[in-house]
Design a protein around this motif. Structure first.
Motif, PDB file in Angstrom:
ATOM      1  N   MET A 147       0.824  -1.171   0.000  1.00  0.00           N
ATOM      2  CA  MET A 147       0.000   0.000   0.000  1.00  0.00           C
ATOM      3  C   MET A 147       0.877   1.247   0.000  1.00  0.00           C
ATOM      4  O   MET A 147       0.984   1.958   0.984  1.00  0.00           O
ATOM      5  CB  MET A 147      -0.926  -0.010   1.191  1.00  0.00           C
ATOM      6  N   ALA A 148       1.472   1.492  -1.094  1.00  0.00           N
ATOM      7  CA  ALA A 148       2.413   2.599  -1.228  1.00  0.00           C
ATOM      8  C   ALA A 148       1.776   3.944  -0.915  1.00  0.00           C
ATOM      9  O   ALA A 148       2.434   4.824  -0.364  1.00  0.00           O
ATOM     10  CB  ALA A 148       3.003   2.618  -2.632  1.00  0.00           C
ATOM     11  N   LYS A 183       3.213   7.062   1.597  1.00  0.00           N
ATOM     12  CA  LYS A 183       3.499   8.407   1.114  1.00  0.00           C
ATOM     13  C   LYS A 183       2.637   9.473   1.779  1.00  0.00           C
ATOM     14  O   LYS A 183       2.893  10.663   1.626  1.00  0.00           O
ATOM     15  CB  LYS A 183       3.291   8.479  -0.398  1.00  0.00           C
ATOM     16  N   ALA A 184       1.624   9.073   2.524  1.00  0.00           N
ATOM     17  CA  ALA A 184       0.683  10.021   3.113  1.00  0.00           C
ATOM     18  C   ALA A 184       1.332  10.839   4.222  1.00  0.00           C
ATOM     19  O   ALA A 184       2.099  10.317   5.021  1.00  0.00           O
ATOM     20  CB  ALA A 184      -0.527   9.283   3.657  1.00  0.00           C
ATOM     21  N   ALA A 215       0.833   4.483  15.094  1.00  0.00           N
ATOM     22  CA  ALA A 215       1.532   4.466  13.809  1.00  0.00           C
ATOM     23  C   ALA A 215       1.855   5.893  13.352  1.00  0.00           C
ATOM     24  O   ALA A 215       1.095   6.831  13.583  1.00  0.00           O
ATOM     25  CB  ALA A 215       0.686   3.760  12.752  1.00  0.00           C
ATOM     26  N   GLU A 216       2.981   6.001  12.686  1.00  0.00           N
ATOM     27  CA  GLU A 216       3.411   7.289  12.161  1.00  0.00           C
ATOM     28  C   GLU A 216       2.359   7.824  11.192  1.00  0.00           C
ATOM     29  O   GLU A 216       1.800   7.078  10.395  1.00  0.00           O
ATOM     30  CB  GLU A 216       4.758   7.129  11.445  1.00  0.00           C
TER      31      GLU A 216
END
Length: 108
Positions: free
Chosen positions: A1-2, A6-7, A45-46
Motif C-alpha cells: 500500500m504505497a 506516502k501520506a 503508527a506514524e
C-alpha cells in the motif's frame, strides 16, 4: 500500500477502531490482548491522526475485560454532555468496570 506510506496524514475515525476490534474478536476470534495490541499499533503508527482519548478510553475498558466500543461510547457521551452524566448500558460487566474506574454508570 504505497499510497499509505506516502501520506502525510492518515485520519482513522473512532468508528474504524470499533469495527477493527469487533472484526478481530468476532470473525477472527482473536484474544482481547491481541486486539488491544493491534489497536495500539494503529493508534501509534506514524502519520495516524485519531481521537486518542476516545481510543484510550475504549482500550481501558477492553483491557479490563469489557467491550472496546462501550468504553468509546462512554467517553464520547461524557465529552458531549453539558452536565455530569451517567453511562447507561444493558451490559452489566461494562457498568461494573466503569464504576470500578470511578465513572458513573448504571443499567436500566
Amino acid at each position: 500500500m504505497a499510497f499509505l506510506e506516502k501520506a502525510d496524514k492518515i485520519v482513522v475515525p473512532v468508528a474504524v477502531f470499533c469495527e477493527v476490534a469487533w472484526f478481530l474478536r468476532q470473525r477472527d476470534k482473536c484474544q482481547k490482548a491481541f486486539v488491544s495490541a493491534a489497536l495500539r499499533v494503529i493508534l501509534n503508527a506514524e502519520h495516524v491522526v485519531a481521537d486518542e482519548e476516545a481510543v484510550l478510553a475504549g482500550l481501558r475498558i477492553a483491557e479490563d475485560g469489557g467491550d472496546f466500543a462501550d468504553g468509546v461510547i462512554q467517553h464520547m457521551g461524557s465529552v458531549h454532555a453539558a452536565a455530569p452524566s451517567v453511562f447507561l448500558s444493558f451490559d452489566a460487566e461494562t457498568v461494573k468496570l466503569l464504576t470500578q474506574q470511578g465513572i458513573a454508570a448504571t443499567s436500566p
